[in-house]
Design an enzyme around this catalytic site. Structure first.
Site, short mmCIF file in Angstrom:
data_model
loop_
_atom_site.label_atom_id
_atom_site.label_comp_id
_atom_site.label_asym_id
_atom_site.label_seq_id
_atom_site.Cartn_x
_atom_site.Cartn_y
_atom_site.Cartn_z
CE LYS A 77 69.16 55.70 -20.92
NZ LYS A 77 69.37 56.08 -19.55
CB SER A 172 73.35 55.38 -19.15
OG SER A 172 72.08 55.69 -18.61
CB SER A 196 71.12 57.88 -16.27
OG SER A 196 72.25 56.64 -15.52
#
EC number: 6.3.5.7
Lengths: 528, 448
Positions: A77, A172, A196
């Site tokens: 990420k 997220s 997330s």
């Protein structure tokens, strides 16, 4: 259709020379290109990946592979610092920023020989539950293009309208979830502050694991909420998540919040008998907004455990209703603090204004941050003001303690894991999702996941089945602090029982034959 | 990540200043935006610092010789660990500021004193004593000019019996001397303002060296809300003593306060006491020996190699040696005269091989030309004292014969007259006779 029971570990394949790391890397790179429309990756580190694959290949040739992850494509990420590779947090503030060091977890993966395919997309600074509010655009859920979904929707054949109702990935860590779901890598790192990692995992039909706070180092993870953030692991099966956890867990001298005990990599034992287990069902999690389908799957799952001899009981987490507000206060306060370092002076975006330092700060931060981030900073600063500190921050800390104690009490009463939904419903269409603002959506979508972050517990979302619309639904298991192995063991048993189907993406690929080959290979796990 | 050495330094300093060491202390973030603060916050210990409630004793000398030494105490409110910011260098010419971030994040120890001092000299003396303590502990070289010790003064005035007045903070002080000056001038300014019916603003002021007074600082605004928040990345700091130390604890991971206390080096006050006891020197001399960097070591090295009495050594070191240093603005470690050289010189003096006047000459020569030993200089310049007693007697006799008038004066009881005779004998012997010996012979001869 390839089912999960047909396992042919890719690690074994690499060791036996059935496929080389370079071939594997190239196949994944090609898939990334083919699935570019998903917008799962912000940066594809093609050169780096090929070089790493080449080195892995040399090792395999010498018979000196570093372990199960050697040569395995992974994605990270984009809020983890990667040395020499742009790290943006999906924000204008860090566009073009290239860190000089690797986050500890990234370094650990690289030390194991993993091949870094690229940095995945997210909500700006990991604030959001849709992966829709980043500076590089939203991430599209691969299931939007799956045969399973399209069939259920009775879609018209390919036309431009078809793409207008694509689904969100959740957030997220949506980019990481999509990257894993679309077979472009075997594992991806996400982050989990309020859900997330688990939320997008549920929406994308993959396993999303949140380790206990303090088990895995946060050094190099650009912080959102220091006291709740953890690096999360996204994989296609629980075994793979366990393998990655074994590589990442353990004390890091660079992160004073990691536990002191050393952690060794482990092989997840296979649970066959659940009759000694006690599963807790928190009654407060039966929210009115919960969709009937999810509720039904939750119920079925509980029944499954019971039918196999486990004790399934209803438990109470009485302070659940205060959780979201408490989370909001503490989260925004820490965000306000953590975002203070972005002033345009040392790195990242800097505006053109030269009049005064203050004017420069203001313009830089206005230009660099989106509304969501700015909103949270303002809220957080409000709560930290001298006159508000006692009433908001301190109070929220006290409530946090109560929430954490709720879990402690339940686990002390003999419960091994809690079983809850991960999300209220399946993935929403983007156009639906954006009808409400980020804050509202986050408050809604984090409902089952954020209390876990407040309590620092481990949790995992396991895909269960497809909804009536043909979309993945996941359920969450919450474990005792530092009993991550135990948690994963139970999740693995459950995964085997439910036999979640593999996503069918063939339609979208033009290149027929090589796709099924990739799929066949890519849909398997790392090990037997 | 917390630096172990910083914590040890804090504990040592806290113990040396008689503080209570908090076995548990916490870290906080203090938020404000400034170019030299890259994180936008400073990590400090606002809620619960590492050490509290201590005291610092310092001595003021009253009056000249003989000076009386009065001990005063200033209470230590707390000692806290915190981070340093970067350094701002203002370039007025180009309207820009250059930021040097090299020291950002480095550990600092902040010592907060209570408002127990009443004038510049007290503050300067207290600070000097603190410097000596820090140097003795090895926790800092505490050089103000180099920024190793930074001092800010909070000054207020009030009528006796009334509560403390509004205070101003005075910054930009780079020596104890200017600290004293700044404080005194600020006191004056405040009194002047108040007496003219005006109010004192709670502001930050900078000391202007050229003008010799304080000026308001442009940069700092009024009151800021620092939005203190616990530092989430640093767990509470736990310290142990021998009693509370968990069994099997890894010594690399824990700090034992008792262990540190046992190993504290000798503090300046203890050193001064010891010098007085050991060498029988006066308190004010003991002070003076500690007041100059390296002087005590020099002194002790001389003592080691000489048979001369400590009082003699003290006198030579503090008066002559120090005098020469100050004249040429040198530090002890820049001295051309080594402790061995001085020791040798004092030995010569002690066995009366040379007179004290000669010794001073030798010293001057030692200072000027390195490499020569005192003995060499003595023989080169023929400064040896006359050892021949008979020759000395003859010289005295000759002088007495030649100056009957003076002899008469002596016999008549004029106390100064004998000095004249001594002087004449010395002249006659080319200063190579010991005045004390001369005097003794003359007195013998003159007595009926």
């Amino acid at each position: 259709m390839t089912s999960r029971t047909e396992r042919r570990g890719v690690s074994a394949a690499l060791k036996q020379g059935q496929i080389t790391p370079t071939e594997l890397c190239q196949k994944c790179l090609s898939l990334i290109k083919k699935t570019k429309f998903l917008n799962a990756y912000i940066t594809v580190s093609e050169e780096v990946a090929l070089k790493q694959a080449e080195e892995s290949e040399k090792r395999y040739k010498k018979g000196r592979s570093l372990g199960d992850l050697d040569g395995i494509p992974i994605a990270v990420k984009d809020n983890f610092s990667t040395s020499g590779i742009e790290t943006t947090c999906a924000s204008n503030m860090l566009k073009g920023y290239v860190p000089p060091y690797n986050a500890t977890v990234v370094q650990k993966l690289l030390d194991q020989g993993a091949v870094l395919m690229g940095k995945t997309n997210l909500d700006e600074f990991a604030m959001g539950s849709g992966s829709t509010d980043g500076a590089f655009g939203p991430v599209k859920n691969p299931w939007s293009y799956s045969k399973q979904y399209r069939e259920k929707r009775k879609q018209k054949p390919h036309g431009e309208k078809e793409d207008s109702d694509w689904l969100i990935t959740g957030g997220s860590s949506g980019g990481s979830a999509a990257a894993v779901a679309a077979f472009t890598c075997f594992a991806a790192l996400g982050s989990d502050t309020g859900g997330s990692t688990r939320n997008p995992a549920a929406h994308c039909g993959v396993v999303g694991f949140k380790p206990s706070y303090g088990l895995v180092s946060r050094h190099g993870l650009i912080p959102l909420v220091n006291s709740m953030d953890v690096p999360g692991i996204l994989t296609r099966c629980v075994d793979d998540a366990a393998i990655v956890l074994g590589m990442l867990a353990g004390h890091d001298p660079k992160d004073s919040t990691t536990i002191q005990d050393p952690v060794k990599p482990f092989t997840l034992p296979t649970l066959t008998d659940v009759s000694k287990l006690c599963i807790g069902i928190p009654k407060e999690y039966l929210a009115p907004e919960l969709s009937g389908e999810v509720r039904s799957f939750w119920s079925k799952a509980a029944n499954l455990f019971e039918s196999e001899g486990a004790k399934v009981i209803e438990v109470s987490l009485p302070h659940t209703s205060y959780s979201i507000v408490c989370y909001h206060v503490l989260c925004t306060s820490e965000v306000a603090s953590n975002m203070a370092r972005f002033d345009g002076l040392e790195y990242g975006h800097r505006c053109d204004i030269n009049v005064s330092t203050e004017a420069m700060y203001a313009a830089t931060r206005r230009e660099g941050f989106n509304d969501v981030v700015r909103g949270r900073i303002l809220a957080g600063n409000f709560f930290l003001l001298k006159e508000n500190y006692e009433n908001y921050f301190i109070k929220a800390q006290k409530v946090r303690r109560l929430i954490a104690n709720d879990f402690v009490k339940v686990f002390n009463s003999g419960v091994d894991v809690l079983l809850t939904p991960t999300t209220l419903r399946g993935a929403a269409p983007y156009l639906e999702f954006i009808k409400e603002d980020n804050r509202t959506r986050s408050a809604e979508d984090d409902i089952f996941t954020q209390a876990v972050n407040m309590a620092g517990l481990p949790a995992v979302s396991v895909p269960v089945a497809l909804s009536n619309l043909g979309l993945p639904i996941g359920l969450q298991f919450i474990g005792r602090a530092f009993c991550d192995q135990q948690l994963l063991k139970i999740a693995k048993w459950f995964e085997k029982q439910v036999q979640f189907p593999v996503i069918q993406l063939q339609e979208l690929m033009d290149d027929g034959s090589s796709i099924s080959e990739i799929e066949k290979l890519a849909s398997v796990s790392l090990k037997h | 990540v917390l630096n172990r050495r910083c914590v040890e330094a804090a504990v040592m300093t806290g113990l040396a200043l008689n503080c209570r060491i908090n076995k548990k202390s916490l870290f906080d973030r203090k938020h404000y935006f400034y170019a030299d603060l890259p994180a936008g916050y400073q990590i400090t210990q606002q809620r619960l610092p590492i050490a509290v409630n201590g005291s610092l004793a310092y001595s003021v000398c009253v009056g000249k010789k003989p000076s009386r030494v009065i001990t005063k105490t200033v209470r230590i409110k707390q000692i806290q660990l915190e981070q340093d910011s970067g350094k701002s260098l203002h370039d007025e010419l180009r309207s820009q500021t250059l930021i040097d971030l090299n020291r950002a994040g480095v550990g600092l120890l902040e010592v907060v004193l209570e408002p127990d001092m009443s004038c510049g000299e007290e503050a300067a003396t207290a600070v000097r004593e603190l410097q000596l303590i820090l140097q003795a502990l090895g926790t800092s070289r505490a050089n103000m000019a180099e920024g190793q010790l930074r001092v800010d003064a909070n000054v207020s005035v009030h009528h006796p019996g009334e509560p403390l007045g509004v205070r101003t903070e005075v910054k930009n002080l780079n020596s104890a001397k200017f600290l004293a000056k700044a404080i005194d001038s600020e006191i004056e300014r405040q009194i002047h303002e108040l007496e003219n019916g005006r109010e004192i603003l709670n502001e930050t002021r900078s000391f202007d060296y050229k003008l010799g007074c304080t000026m308001p600082m442009r940069d700092k605004e009024g009151k800021q809300d620092y939005r203190f928040m616990p530092e989430p990345n640093l767990p509470p700091l736990l310290l142990y003593d021998t009693e509370s130390l968990p069994p099997g604890a890894d010594p690399q991971q824990v700090i034992n306060i008792d262990w540190i206390r046992e190993r504290l080096p000798e503090l300046p006050s203890e050193t001064r006491e010891r010098l007085i006891q050991q060498y029988g020197i006066l308190p004010e001399h003991s002070f003076a020996l500690l007041n100059e960097v390296g002087l005590l070591e020099f002194f002790q090295n001389v003592i080691k190699e000489t048979r001369a009495e400590p009082k003699k050594v003290t006198s030579w070191v503090l008066n002559i040696f120090l005098g020469f240093l100050k004249q040429q603005n040198l530090a002890v470690n820049e001295s051309p005269v080594t402790p061995s050289a001085l020791a040798e010189l004092l030995n010569l003096l002690d066995r009366k091989a040379i007179s004290s006047t000669a010794a001073k000459q030798v010293f001057e020569e030692l200072w000027r030309s390195e490499g020569k030993t005192p003995s060499q200089i003595v023989s080169e310049k023929q400064l040896e004292l006359m050892q021949d007693q008979e020759a000395l007697e003859r010289a005295c006799h000759t002088v007495m014969e030649g100056h009957p008038q003076v002899v008469m004066d002596v016999k008549r009881g004029n106390p100064r007259a004998i000095n004249k005779l001594i002087g004449l004998v010395r002249k006659a012997t080319l200063s190579r006779a010991d005045p004390t010996a001369i005097k003794e012979i003359l007195e013998r001869k003159l007595s009926p």
